[in-house]
Design an enzyme around this catalytic site. Structure first.
Site, PDB file in Angstrom:
ATOM      1  N   SER A 147       0.871  -1.184   0.000  1.00 41.34           N
ATOM      2  CA  SER A 147       0.000   0.000   0.000  1.00 41.34           C
ATOM      3  C   SER A 147       0.903   1.227   0.000  1.00 41.34           C
ATOM      4  O   SER A 147       2.086   1.142   0.407  1.00 41.34           O
ATOM      5  CB  SER A 147      -0.846  -0.011   1.272  1.00 41.34           C
ATOM      6  OG  SER A 147      -1.454   1.243   1.496  1.00 41.34           O
ATOM      7  N   TYR A 160      -2.514  -1.091  10.379  1.00 44.19           N
ATOM      8  CA  TYR A 160      -2.396  -1.238   8.921  1.00 44.19           C
ATOM      9  C   TYR A 160      -1.045  -0.698   8.439  1.00 44.19           C
ATOM     10  O   TYR A 160      -0.348  -1.339   7.655  1.00 44.19           O
ATOM     11  CB  TYR A 160      -3.555  -0.483   8.267  1.00 44.19           C
ATOM     12  CG  TYR A 160      -3.712  -0.681   6.781  1.00 44.19           C
ATOM     13  CD1 TYR A 160      -4.435  -1.771   6.275  1.00 44.19           C
ATOM     14  CD2 TYR A 160      -3.170   0.214   5.861  1.00 44.19           C
ATOM     15  CE1 TYR A 160      -4.609  -1.940   4.910  1.00 44.19           C
ATOM     16  CE2 TYR A 160      -3.328   0.048   4.502  1.00 44.19           C
ATOM     17  CZ  TYR A 160      -4.051  -1.030   4.022  1.00 44.19           C
ATOM     18  OH  TYR A 160      -4.218  -1.191   2.662  1.00 44.19           O
TER      19      TYR A 160
HETATM   20  P1  NAD Z   1     -11.414  -6.102  -0.373  1.00 44.90           P
HETATM   21  O1  NAD Z   1     -12.049  -6.002   0.970  1.00 44.90           O
HETATM   22  O2  NAD Z   1     -12.226  -5.796  -1.578  1.00 44.90           O
HETATM   23  O3  NAD Z   1     -10.767  -7.540  -0.589  1.00 44.90           O
HETATM   24  C1  NAD Z   1     -10.057  -8.189   0.422  1.00 44.90           C
HETATM   25  C2  NAD Z   1      -9.973  -9.656   0.088  1.00 44.90           C
HETATM   26  O4  NAD Z   1      -9.295 -10.311   1.168  1.00 44.90           O
HETATM   27  C3  NAD Z   1     -11.354 -10.319  -0.024  1.00 44.90           C
HETATM   28  O5  NAD Z   1     -11.301 -11.337  -1.008  1.00 44.90           O
HETATM   29  C4  NAD Z   1     -11.534 -10.934   1.346  1.00 44.90           C
HETATM   30  O6  NAD Z   1     -12.450 -12.022   1.381  1.00 44.90           O
HETATM   31  C5  NAD Z   1     -10.117 -11.372   1.629  1.00 44.90           C
HETATM   32  N1  NAD Z   1      -9.860 -11.624   3.033  1.00 44.90           N
HETATM   33  C6  NAD Z   1     -10.063 -10.788   4.094  1.00 44.90           C
HETATM   34  N2  NAD Z   1      -9.732 -11.420   5.232  1.00 44.90           N
HETATM   35  C7  NAD Z   1      -9.301 -12.661   4.879  1.00 44.90           C
HETATM   36  C8  NAD Z   1      -8.826 -13.769   5.601  1.00 44.90           C
HETATM   37  N3  NAD Z   1      -8.734 -13.767   6.927  1.00 44.90           N
HETATM   38  N4  NAD Z   1      -8.490 -14.885   4.916  1.00 44.90           N
HETATM   39  C9  NAD Z   1      -8.602 -14.929   3.556  1.00 44.90           C
HETATM   40  N5  NAD Z   1      -9.046 -13.901   2.831  1.00 44.90           N
HETATM   41  C10 NAD Z   1      -9.399 -12.789   3.484  1.00 44.90           C
HETATM   42  O7  NAD Z   1     -10.134  -5.156  -0.280  1.00 44.90           O
HETATM   43  P2  NAD Z   1      -9.118  -4.594  -1.384  1.00 44.90           P
HETATM   44  O8  NAD Z   1      -9.203  -3.119  -1.317  1.00 44.90           O
HETATM   45  O9  NAD Z   1      -9.271  -5.275  -2.682  1.00 44.90           O
HETATM   46  O10 NAD Z   1      -7.736  -4.991  -0.695  1.00 44.90           O
HETATM   47  C11 NAD Z   1      -6.860  -5.957  -1.221  1.00 44.90           C
HETATM   48  C12 NAD Z   1      -5.441  -5.633  -0.783  1.00 44.90           C
HETATM   49  O11 NAD Z   1      -5.079  -4.369  -1.335  1.00 44.90           O
HETATM   50  C13 NAD Z   1      -5.267  -5.512   0.727  1.00 44.90           C
HETATM   51  O12 NAD Z   1      -4.037  -6.085   1.123  1.00 44.90           O
HETATM   52  C14 NAD Z   1      -5.253  -4.016   0.951  1.00 44.90           C
HETATM   53  O13 NAD Z   1      -4.544  -3.655   2.114  1.00 44.90           O
HETATM   54  C15 NAD Z   1      -4.545  -3.573  -0.308  1.00 44.90           C
HETATM   55  N6  NAD Z   1      -4.743  -2.171  -0.639  1.00 44.90           N
HETATM   56  C16 NAD Z   1      -5.987  -1.681  -0.878  1.00 44.90           C
HETATM   57  C17 NAD Z   1      -6.138  -0.341  -1.184  1.00 44.90           C
HETATM   58  C18 NAD Z   1      -7.478   0.274  -1.464  1.00 44.90           C
HETATM   59  O14 NAD Z   1      -7.552   1.509  -1.513  1.00 44.90           O
HETATM   60  N7  NAD Z   1      -8.538  -0.491  -1.661  1.00 44.90           N
HETATM   61  C19 NAD Z   1      -5.021   0.484  -1.235  1.00 44.90           C
HETATM   62  C20 NAD Z   1      -3.772  -0.053  -0.977  1.00 44.90           C
HETATM   63  C21 NAD Z   1      -3.645  -1.380  -0.690  1.00 44.90           C
END
Ligand code: NAD
Length: 265
Positions: A147, A160
């Protein structure tokens, strides 16, 4: 993985790929011809629909593993199972992640523990179980979805930010350890992407900062990004798919921003 798996196709395992960025990465890797193991939570019929659609649309094998990324035993079973069924693992994407927004002195201890487990320790476990097969193959691509918060901090996101800074360090360390074995290890650092993870934190951020939800989007989320645009799932997925290619062997140990200029400030 079904018995129709063809050894000629690479195998990619993507954690947290039932939603958001992980699902986008699964789409991009399947479009590039990889068989997949997808993982994450959700309603069983939705997950089966996703699994079947990815397989049919891209003509690849797609298996689903429900492993909880907070449980080291389940992670080990998922990675070992994939390798046993397919005989290899080419691409590992550590993407599963959760968020909780609260001031440090009110931060729930169980949320701290869960964020560290899912956003950081899970990658330690997937990597340590995948590496022996990658070393045998003399090839592997590991991409950690970190991130912008692996590079800079924001208030009220202590767990986080700590986990994401941690995964940047893990990325560099493992990259050094396997640099001579055909295995690359990189991290991508998205800015804000409008996924369920971000939508859910808007009300909590509004409460923590004493402002409206609209103001959170305008003055907190998009204010961080000079482009004033959300990063898209497709952009992040394209970067991960690029790093997963065979002709990127000299990119390793990199922690790559994809955040609309946020960390150039
Ligand atoms: P999201 O909530 O849409 O997806 C998260 C995924 O992780 C889902 O498939 C969920 O079921 C799974 N998950 C959560 N807990 C779990 C567990 N205990 N075991 C297995 N699977 C689990 O979120 P996203 O925004 O797509 O995030 C994905 C990654 O991207 C994360 O690591 C997040 O930190 C990172 N990220 C997101 C953003 C953003 O702005 N959305 C920015 C930077 C980084």
């Amino acid at each position: 993985m079904s018995s129709t798996h063809r050894a000629s196709r690479p195998l990619a395992l993507i954690t947290g790929s039932t939603s958001g960025i992980g699902l986008g990465i699964a789409e991009a890797l399947a479009a590039g011809g990889a068989d997949l193991v997808i993982n994450g939570f959700g309603a069983p019929h939705d997950i089966e629909d996703t699994r079947a659609r990815l397989a049919a649309q891209h003509g690849v094998d797609v298996a689903y593993d429900s492993a909880d990324m907070s449980r080291p035993d389940a992670i080990e079973a998922m990675v070992r199972g994939a390798i046993e069924r397919c005989g290899r693992i080419d691409v590992l994407v550590n993407n599963a992640g959760i968020q909780h927004v609260a001031p440090i002195d009110e931060f729930p201890v169980d949320k701290w523990d869960a964020i560290l487990a899912i956003n950081l320790s899970a990658a330690f476990h997937t990597i340590r179980h995948a590496l022996p097969a990658m070393k045998r193959q003399g090839f592997g691509r590991i991409v950690n979805v970190a991130s912008a918060h692996a590079l800079v901090a924001s208030p009220y996101k202590s767990a986080y930010v700590a986990a994401k800074h941690g995964i940047a360090g893990l990325t560099k360390t493992v990259a050094l350890e396997v640099a001579e074995q055909g295995i690359t290890v990189n991290a991508v650092c998205p800015g804000y992407v409008l996924t369920p993870l971000v939508r859910k934190q808007i009300p909590d951020t509004a409460r923590a900062r004493g402002i409206s939800e609209d103001e959170v989007v305008r003055n907190v989320l998009l204010a961080a990004q000079p482009t004033r645009q959300f990063v898209t799932v497709e952009e992040v997925a394209a970067l991960v798919a690029f790093l997963a290619r065979r002709d990127t062997a000299s990119i390793t140990g990199a922690v790559l921003p994809i955040e609309g200029g946020w960390t150039a400030h």
